[in-house]
Motif scaffolding. Sequence first.
Motif, short mmCIF file in Angstrom:
data_model
loop_
_atom_site.label_atom_id
_atom_site.label_comp_id
_atom_site.label_asym_id
_atom_site.label_seq_id
_atom_site.Cartn_x
_atom_site.Cartn_y
_atom_site.Cartn_z
N LEU A 182 0.82 -1.21 0.00
CA LEU A 182 0.00 0.00 0.00
C LEU A 182 0.86 1.26 0.00
N TYR A 183 1.99 1.21 0.68
CA TYR A 183 2.89 2.36 0.68
C TYR A 183 3.46 2.59 -0.72
N ASN A 184 3.86 1.53 -1.39
CA ASN A 184 4.25 1.59 -2.80
C ASN A 184 5.31 2.66 -3.07
N SER A 185 6.31 2.71 -2.21
CA SER A 185 7.43 3.67 -2.36
C SER A 185 6.95 5.11 -2.43
N GLY A 186 5.84 5.40 -1.73
CA GLY A 186 5.38 6.78 -1.62
C GLY A 186 4.32 7.19 -2.60
N VAL A 187 3.76 6.25 -3.35
CA VAL A 187 2.72 6.56 -4.33
C VAL A 187 1.49 5.71 -4.04
N PRO A 188 0.35 6.30 -3.68
CA PRO A 188 -0.84 5.51 -3.34
C PRO A 188 -1.28 4.62 -4.50
N ILE A 189 -1.91 3.50 -4.15
CA ILE A 189 -2.49 2.60 -5.14
C ILE A 189 -3.99 2.52 -4.90
N GLY A 190 -4.71 2.00 -5.87
CA GLY A 190 -6.13 1.77 -5.69
C GLY A 190 -6.37 0.68 -4.66
N LEU A 191 -7.37 0.87 -3.83
CA LEU A 191 -7.64 -0.06 -2.74
C LEU A 191 -8.79 -1.02 -3.03
#
Length: 247
Positions: A182-191
């Motif tokens: 979810l953190y994805n290296s600082g870029v939000p993803i769809g949940l």
Amino acid sequence: TNPYSFGAAAPPAFTNTYSLDFDGANDYMEAVGGTHMTLDICSYGMWIKTSAVGAGTPFMLHQAFYLYMISTPSGYAAWVNHPIGLLNTSTTDIGDGNWHFFCVTTEGGSGVSSSVKLYIDGALDVTLSATTTYTVVTNEDLKIGRFEVDSSGWAGLYYNGNLDEVSIWKNTTLSAAEITTLYNSGVPIGLSSDSGNYTSSGALTHWWRMGDPDGTSEYPTIEDVAGSLDGTMINMVDSDITEDVPS
């Protein structure tokens, strides 16, 4: 190799453009439901950006026993209250004016061995474990950006900064691997769909996009895109939906 095998379908495209900007004076968002939320075993996630200092800047409250705030003068960067006790941390500075991903997981329950874990930017920051008997609160609304009342006299505290992608998974404890995804290296993803190690999309109960997809036309209602507990911007204006997001 099977020439007709194309692998798993890619997750749907996710666009994040907007967040809510709170002024620290009287801005907040409130989610009032016909039936109040009951939160005990659950996970919370949100993206926060603030450089405010003061007695405390609360960014989420579901009655006094589910409170998440920054309290820099007290010597730590994050303050998490839960029925089994208080977590605080000084290992990660989340009041530095940059975007950070803040996630709390709970497991156990009243009268049994329980734990609360705080993750910051995908990494476990602090854990509290205890066995405590407590009453699960069922009659409180959710407030984002406001600490309304407390027996210690900490009333009228407001968040100063931006919040984005506030989410709750009820009856689910996200794993460390899921939180890293979810953190994805600082870029939000769809949940709303599983992706990588994130496999709990089906348990997502509430998700406030904080302005997406339509920007200022969302004002004053912030839709709960995963549930039915829409939020209302209080003492705020449409320009508080701003194009400032984690990236």
